[in-house]
Design an enzyme around this catalytic site. Structure first.
Site, short mmCIF file in Angstrom:
data_model
loop_
_atom_site.label_atom_id
_atom_site.label_comp_id
_atom_site.label_asym_id
_atom_site.label_seq_id
_atom_site.Cartn_x
_atom_site.Cartn_y
_atom_site.Cartn_z
N HIS A 19 0.83 -1.20 0.00
CA HIS A 19 0.00 0.00 0.00
C HIS A 19 0.87 1.25 0.00
O HIS A 19 2.02 1.26 0.45
CB HIS A 19 -0.93 0.00 1.20
CG HIS A 19 -0.21 0.12 2.52
ND1 HIS A 19 0.28 1.31 3.02
CD2 HIS A 19 0.11 -0.82 3.44
CE1 HIS A 19 0.87 1.10 4.17
NE2 HIS A 19 0.80 -0.19 4.45
N GLU A 103 -1.97 -6.90 7.84
CA GLU A 103 -0.64 -6.61 8.35
C GLU A 103 -0.38 -7.35 9.66
O GLU A 103 -1.32 -7.73 10.38
CB GLU A 103 -0.47 -5.10 8.55
CG GLU A 103 0.88 -4.67 9.10
CD GLU A 103 2.07 -5.02 8.19
OE1 GLU A 103 2.30 -6.23 7.99
OE2 GLU A 103 2.77 -4.10 7.74
#
Length: 206
Positions: A19, A103
């Site tokens: 990202h 994550e």
């Protein structure tokens, strides 16, 4: 020693994109599962990666419509995916989410910087420095635990794909693909303005 589990045989082509930048990235804060949005620089990185990937796919005569698109469910990964798809000439929607691509969780340390952690928990900070691969933060998970989670996802990858997820996920994924000592995996560089590629059993970047 290198991570012991090899990449699955005949793994298909895929592109992995971290990202784009968030304000917490810029401040050096542990994000983990906190849903921090992209900043303007991060949106530019996502659009730029879409252009890079499109040029690479054009060179391979691969149409984006033939690829599977999958992202972490966290907002910064979803926005990156949508901007990336726009760059590929695709509608923003049309991708899947997979919880296994979240994550790494830093637990009670999310939102803190490394200096703040060292000030509050010097003993734990030193334990993490000595064994970043196996250390579990309070209420969090280790890179070793994350690697097992990502390995389960990777074992089911069965078609050419584009993946958008996170820095920790990228680190352990590379460790699953190539022989990297486990102590080095948590310290691998994870650029937000490049595309990681796996093709014909080899890794590369654009």
């Amino acid at each position: 020693m290198p991570f012991s589990e090899p990449a699955p045989a005949n793994l298909p082509f895929f592109a992995f994109i971290r990202h784009g930048e968030t304000d917490w990235n810029a401040e050096g804060r542990m994000q983990g599962n906190q849903d921090i949005p992209l900043n303007d620089k991060g949106r530019g990185q996502a659009r730029g990666n879409g252009k890079k990937l499109k040029a690479h796919l054009d060179g391979l005569s691969v149409s984006p419509v033939d690829l599977d698109f999958v992202a972490s469910p966290l907002g910064r990964a979803r926005e990156t995916m949508e901007l990336l798809r726009e760059g590929l000439g695709l509608p923003r929607e049309g991708y899947r989410l997979d919880e296994r691509l979240r994550e790494i969780t830093f637990g009670e340390w999310e939102g803190l910087t490394i200096p703040e952690i060292a000030e509050r928990n010097p003993d734990l900070a030193e334990m993490r420095r000595a064994d970043k691969w196996g250390f579990v933060p309070p209420g969090g998970e280790s890179y070793e635990m994350l690697s097992a989670r990502v390995q389960g996802w990777l074992a089911g990858l069965d078609r050419p794909s584009v993946i958008v997820a996170h820095g920790g996920v990228m680190r352990v994924l590379r460790g699953l693909l190539v022989p990297i000592p486990t102590a080095e995996i948590p310290r691998l560089d994870v650029p937000q303005d490049r595309v990681f590629l796996w093709r014909d059993g080899k890794d590369g970047w654009v």
